[in-house]
Scaffold this active site. Structure first.
Site, PDB file in Angstrom:
ATOM      1  N   HIS A   1      10.185  10.727 -27.250  1.00 54.02           N
ATOM      2  CA  HIS A   1       9.117  11.602 -26.751  1.00 54.02           C
ATOM      3  C   HIS A   1       9.465  13.090 -26.935  1.00 54.02           C
ATOM      4  CE1 HIS A   1       5.860  12.976 -24.227  1.00 54.02           C
ATOM      5  NE2 HIS A   1       6.726  13.597 -23.424  1.00 54.02           N
TER       6      HIS A   1
ATOM      7  N   LYS B   1       4.193  11.791 -11.007  1.00 56.29           N
ATOM      8  CA  LYS B   1       3.416  10.897 -11.876  1.00 56.29           C
ATOM      9  C   LYS B   1       4.195   9.598 -12.008  1.00 56.29           C
ATOM     10  CE  LYS B   1       0.936  13.958 -15.039  1.00 56.29           C
ATOM     11  NZ  LYS B   1       0.834  14.373 -16.447  1.00 56.29           N
TER      12      LYS B   1
ATOM     13  N   HIS C   1       2.003  13.870 -28.974  1.00 59.23           N
ATOM     14  CA  HIS C   1       1.433  12.538 -28.698  1.00 59.23           C
ATOM     15  C   HIS C   1       0.853  11.920 -29.959  1.00 59.23           C
ATOM     16  CE1 HIS C   1       0.981  13.263 -24.122  1.00 59.23           C
ATOM     17  NE2 HIS C   1       2.006  12.488 -24.380  1.00 59.23           N
TER      18      HIS C   1
ATOM     19  N   ARG D   1      -1.712  22.591 -14.298  1.00 60.00           N
ATOM     20  CA  ARG D   1      -0.592  21.704 -14.682  1.00 60.00           C
ATOM     21  C   ARG D   1      -0.653  21.325 -16.163  1.00 60.00           C
ATOM     22  NH1 ARG D   1       1.833  16.575 -11.204  1.00 60.00           N
ATOM     23  NH2 ARG D   1       3.230  15.808 -12.806  1.00 60.00           N
TER      24      ARG D   1
ATOM     25  N   GLU E   1      12.188  19.407 -23.443  1.00 59.90           N
ATOM     26  CA  GLU E   1      11.344  19.661 -22.257  1.00 59.90           C
ATOM     27  C   GLU E   1      11.879  20.866 -21.473  1.00 59.90           C
ATOM     28  OE1 GLU E   1       8.495  18.259 -21.682  1.00 59.90           O
ATOM     29  OE2 GLU E   1       8.525  16.317 -22.698  1.00 59.90           O
TER      30      GLU E   1
ATOM     31  N   ARG F   1       0.815  -1.240   0.000  1.00 55.36           N
ATOM     32  CA  ARG F   1       0.000   0.000   0.000  1.00 55.36           C
ATOM     33  C   ARG F   1       0.842   1.281   0.000  1.00 55.36           C
ATOM     34  NH1 ARG F   1      -2.945  -3.292   3.442  1.00 55.36           N
ATOM     35  NH2 ARG F   1      -4.859  -4.015   2.454  1.00 55.36           N
TER      36      ARG F   1
ATOM     37  N   LYS G   1       9.071  23.608 -13.041  1.00 51.81           N
ATOM     38  CA  LYS G   1       8.104  22.501 -12.999  1.00 51.81           C
ATOM     39  C   LYS G   1       7.565  22.362 -11.577  1.00 51.81           C
ATOM     40  CE  LYS G   1       6.635  17.984 -13.978  1.00 51.81           C
ATOM     41  NZ  LYS G   1       6.759  16.676 -14.583  1.00 51.81           N
TER      42      LYS G   1
ATOM     43  N   HIS H   1       2.606  18.807 -26.543  1.00 53.20           N
ATOM     44  CA  HIS H   1       2.276  17.398 -26.366  1.00 53.20           C
ATOM     45  C   HIS H   1       1.046  16.968 -27.164  1.00 53.20           C
ATOM     46  CE1 HIS H   1       5.268  17.759 -23.295  1.00 53.20           C
ATOM     47  NE2 HIS H   1       5.140  16.503 -22.922  1.00 53.20           N
TER      48      HIS H   1
ATOM     49  N   GLU I   1      -3.094  17.585 -11.856  1.00 53.08           N
ATOM     50  CA  GLU I   1      -3.388  18.024 -13.223  1.00 53.08           C
ATOM     51  C   GLU I   1      -4.887  18.213 -13.460  1.00 53.08           C
ATOM     52  OE1 GLU I   1      -0.728  16.490 -16.480  1.00 53.08           O
ATOM     53  OE2 GLU I   1      -2.636  16.095 -17.445  1.00 53.08           O
TER      54      GLU I   1
ATOM     55  N   ASN J   1       1.513  20.617 -21.024  1.00 54.08           N
ATOM     56  CA  ASN J   1       1.227  19.839 -22.237  1.00 54.08           C
ATOM     57  C   ASN J   1       1.562  20.607 -23.514  1.00 54.08           C
ATOM     58  OD1 ASN J   1       0.354  17.626 -20.839  1.00 54.08           O
ATOM     59  ND2 ASN J   1      -1.762  18.340 -20.737  1.00 54.08           N
TER      60      ASN J   1
HETATM   61  N1  LIG Z   1       6.377  10.827 -14.816  1.00 54.56           N
HETATM   62  C1  LIG Z   1       6.380  11.878 -15.603  1.00 54.56           C
HETATM   63  O1  LIG Z   1       5.989  12.985 -15.226  1.00 54.56           O
HETATM   64  C2  LIG Z   1       6.929  11.730 -16.995  1.00 54.56           C
HETATM   65  C3  LIG Z   1       7.197  12.872 -17.767  1.00 54.56           C
HETATM   66  C4  LIG Z   1       7.761  12.709 -19.025  1.00 54.56           C
HETATM   67  C5  LIG Z   1       8.036  11.420 -19.497  1.00 54.56           C
HETATM   68  N2  LIG Z   1       7.745  10.345 -18.713  1.00 54.56           N
HETATM   69  C6  LIG Z   1       8.072   8.973 -19.166  1.00 54.56           C
HETATM   70  O2  LIG Z   1       9.486   8.886 -19.241  1.00 54.56           O
HETATM   71  C7  LIG Z   1       9.823   7.888 -20.194  1.00 54.56           C
HETATM   72  C8  LIG Z   1      10.932   8.412 -21.071  1.00 54.56           C
HETATM   73  O3  LIG Z   1      12.034   8.717 -20.248  1.00 54.56           O
HETATM   74  P1  LIG Z   1      13.505   8.855 -20.831  1.00 54.56           P
HETATM   75  O4  LIG Z   1      13.478   9.731 -22.005  1.00 54.56           O
HETATM   76  O5  LIG Z   1      14.370   9.195 -19.689  1.00 54.56           O
HETATM   77  O6  LIG Z   1      13.763   7.398 -21.418  1.00 54.56           O
HETATM   78  P2  LIG Z   1      14.450   6.078 -20.849  1.00 54.56           P
HETATM   79  O7  LIG Z   1      14.242   5.895 -19.425  1.00 54.56           O
HETATM   80  O8  LIG Z   1      14.006   4.974 -21.757  1.00 54.56           O
HETATM   81  O9  LIG Z   1      15.994   6.368 -21.129  1.00 54.56           O
HETATM   82  C9  LIG Z   1      16.432   6.558 -22.454  1.00 54.56           C
HETATM   83  C10 LIG Z   1      17.594   5.631 -22.804  1.00 54.56           C
HETATM   84  O10 LIG Z   1      18.779   6.144 -22.215  1.00 54.56           O
HETATM   85  C11 LIG Z   1      19.430   5.135 -21.440  1.00 54.56           C
HETATM   86  N3  LIG Z   1      20.099   5.856 -20.367  1.00 54.56           N
HETATM   87  C12 LIG Z   1      19.523   6.434 -19.290  1.00 54.56           C
HETATM   88  N4  LIG Z   1      20.429   7.145 -18.607  1.00 54.56           N
HETATM   89  C13 LIG Z   1      21.601   7.004 -19.256  1.00 54.56           C
HETATM   90  C14 LIG Z   1      22.905   7.520 -19.045  1.00 54.56           C
HETATM   91  N5  LIG Z   1      23.167   8.378 -18.064  1.00 54.56           N
HETATM   92  N6  LIG Z   1      23.881   7.153 -19.895  1.00 54.56           N
HETATM   93  C15 LIG Z   1      23.608   6.325 -20.942  1.00 54.56           C
HETATM   94  N7  LIG Z   1      22.398   5.823 -21.216  1.00 54.56           N
HETATM   95  C16 LIG Z   1      21.405   6.172 -20.371  1.00 54.56           C
HETATM   96  C17 LIG Z   1      18.339   4.198 -21.045  1.00 54.56           C
HETATM   97  O11 LIG Z   1      18.827   2.920 -20.779  1.00 54.56           O
HETATM   98  C18 LIG Z   1      17.451   4.212 -22.288  1.00 54.56           C
HETATM   99  O12 LIG Z   1      17.961   3.336 -23.258  1.00 54.56           O
HETATM  100  C19 LIG Z   1       8.551   7.550 -20.948  1.00 54.56           C
HETATM  101  O13 LIG Z   1       8.070   6.310 -20.500  1.00 54.56           O
HETATM  102  C20 LIG Z   1       7.580   8.661 -20.546  1.00 54.56           C
HETATM  103  O14 LIG Z   1       6.239   8.227 -20.541  1.00 54.56           O
HETATM  104  C21 LIG Z   1       7.218  10.474 -17.487  1.00 54.56           C
END
Ligand SMILES: NC(=O)c1ccc[n+]([C@@H]2O[C@H](COP(=O)([O-])OP(=O)(O)OC[C@H]3O[C@@H](n4cnc5c(N)ncnc54)[C@H](O)[C@@H]3O)[C@@H](O)[C@H]2O)c1
Length: 373
Positions: free
Chosen positions: A266, A143, A253, A242, A185, A121, A228, A249, A238, A246
């Site tokens: 993304h 999130k 998206h 918030r 971003e 939980r 942020k 986005h 949101e 977007n």
């Molecule tokens: N929670 C939120 O508010 C929020 C906001 C935006 C995006 N997201 C989510 O985040 C995800 C995308 O995140 P991301 O862009 O960080 O992608 P990711 O976590 O897939 O990382 C991108 C790639 O970089 C590699 N990597 C990470 N750190 C590294 C480093 N320091 N050196 C070398 N390689 C490294 C990872 O292994 C991966 O292959 C999506 O699932 C998206 O939905 C969430």
């Protein structure tokens, strides 16, 4: 070291930001937790350069990390992975006093945060973001979640971390393409919310790209986190403001969805979405063309990819109109109204949307927008 406070009261937490922070991660954890076992979730690309640095400092400070190394990438963000992590947490004997640490990008942060939110939980969790996107976006705001075969981020919660440790040194191994996606971003906050951040980015991009090791870059990341943080503090779930985040986005998206989430990163899709929304804003007479030129000039530096062969505007528009961010059946855009300011705009005319999608899907025009002035 910079310390940025996010949120208020019980839900408040600090973000620590510094070059080489991982070497002292254990010491910072000690301010928040009593020691003992915890689950450390990471992926292969992050584990090899940073797994040992991270765990060494934690062990030295009385913690017992149980590490789970996943393959990495969006395919890990599933209920199956979460189920596997619950099993590992049970095997490690984690109870309600234990915690989860996410060491990685947004995928690892979202997944590990979701596991922390639901295991027994809810147990505390710590974000150690290692991508720029995770530092300035996903590690802040709470999130967490996983994907469903029918959609991204369908299963999840708002669940705040206890602390965030961002080591800018980790960005040095991040592939350039991932870095540019994170910058999208970061630019977003400057364009839509914080003019001073925009001017700083513009100034530093005048002659070259950012020096990752510089104190300037650290300041920009800090300001993005702070921006942020302010937004998510006033509207955690949101329900209202918030949604300003977007910006870019709505079309972003649609591009991701029309390419089955396996073509654009993304941030790349968001960069194209921001360009199109900026142009749309000029067409709707909300944004002055001289401001639009400045915004577009910045975004063009990110050089997002051209579309895959065969993707057409109609497919993007179809995806756009089935987007989940439709507000009571209406398509809502966030449009820049000046540098550092944005507005919500419901149901722009389809003809205008088609035109801006068409333009920014296939070409990256420079100053043509001034013709509209
Ligand atoms: N929670 C939120 O508010 C929020 C906001 C935006 C995006 N997201 C989510 O985040 C995800 C995308 O995140 P991301 O862009 O960080 O992608 P990711 O976590 O897939 O990382 C991108 C790639 O970089 C590699 N990597 C990470 N750190 C590294 C480093 N320091 N050196 C070398 N390689 C490294 C990872 O292994 C991966 O292959 C999506 O699932 C998206 O939905 C969430």
């Amino acid at each position: 070291m910079l310390k940025i406070k996010i949120g208020k009261g019980e839900k408040g937490y600090p973000v620590y930001l510094h070059h080489g922070l991982l070497h002292n991660g254990g010491l910072l954890l000690k301010h928040h937790f009593a020691g003992g076992p915890f689950l450390l979730v990471t992926d292969k690309n992050v584990f090899s350069p940073y797994g040992e640095i991270c765990t060494q400092s934690m062990r030295q400070n009385g913690f017992k990390p149980y590490m789970v190394v996943l393959e990495g990438g969006e395919k890990d963000k599933t209920l199956q992975s979460a189920f596997k992590l619950y099993g590992e947490a049970l095997k490690a004997g984690l109870d309600r006093k234990s915690f989860v640490v996410a060491l990685g990008g947004g995928v690892i942060g979202d997944l590990a945060g979701f596991v922390a939110a639901t295991y027994m939980r809810g147990i505390p969790f710590v974000q150690i973001p290692t991508t720029l996107l995770a530092m300035v976006d996903s590690s802040v705001g709470g999130k967490v979640g996983v994907n469903h075969p029918q959609g991204k981020n369908i299963i999840g919660a708002f669940y705040q971390p206890s602390l965030v440790l961002a080591d800018l040194e980790t960005l040095k191994t991040l592939p350039r393409r991932e870095l540019a996606a994170g910058l999208a971003e970061l630019f977003k906050y400057g364009i839509i919310l914080e003019s001073s951040l925009f001017y700083q980015i513009e100034f530093f991009l005048k002659d070259s790209f950012f020096e990752l090791g510089s104190s300037t870059f650290q300041k920009l990341v800090a300001q993005a986190v702070l921006t942020k943080g302010k937004v998510v503090t006033v509207d955690e779930k949101e329900t209202n403001f918030r949604r300003i985040l977007n910006f870019g986005h709505t079309i972003g998206h649609a591009l991701e969805s029309a390419t089955s989430y396996n073509y654009y990163l993304h941030g790349e899709a968001v960069a194209i979405g921001m360009m199109a929304a900026t142009y749309l804003s000029v067409k709707l007479k909300i944004l002055k063309s001289k401001d639009a030129c400045r915004i577009l000039k910045l975004l063009e530096r990110l050089n997002p990819p051209l579309p895959p062969a065969g993707l057409n505007t109609a497919e993007v528009l179809q995806a756009l109109y089935s987007d989940k961010k439709k507000d009571s059946g209406k398509l809502v855009f966030v449009l820049p109204s000046a540098i550092g300011k944005g507005v919500f705009y419901k149901s722009p005319p389809l003809a205008e949307i088609r035109e801006v999608v068409e333009k920014y899907l296939y070409q990256r025009p420079g100053n043509e927008i001034s013709d509209l002035g």
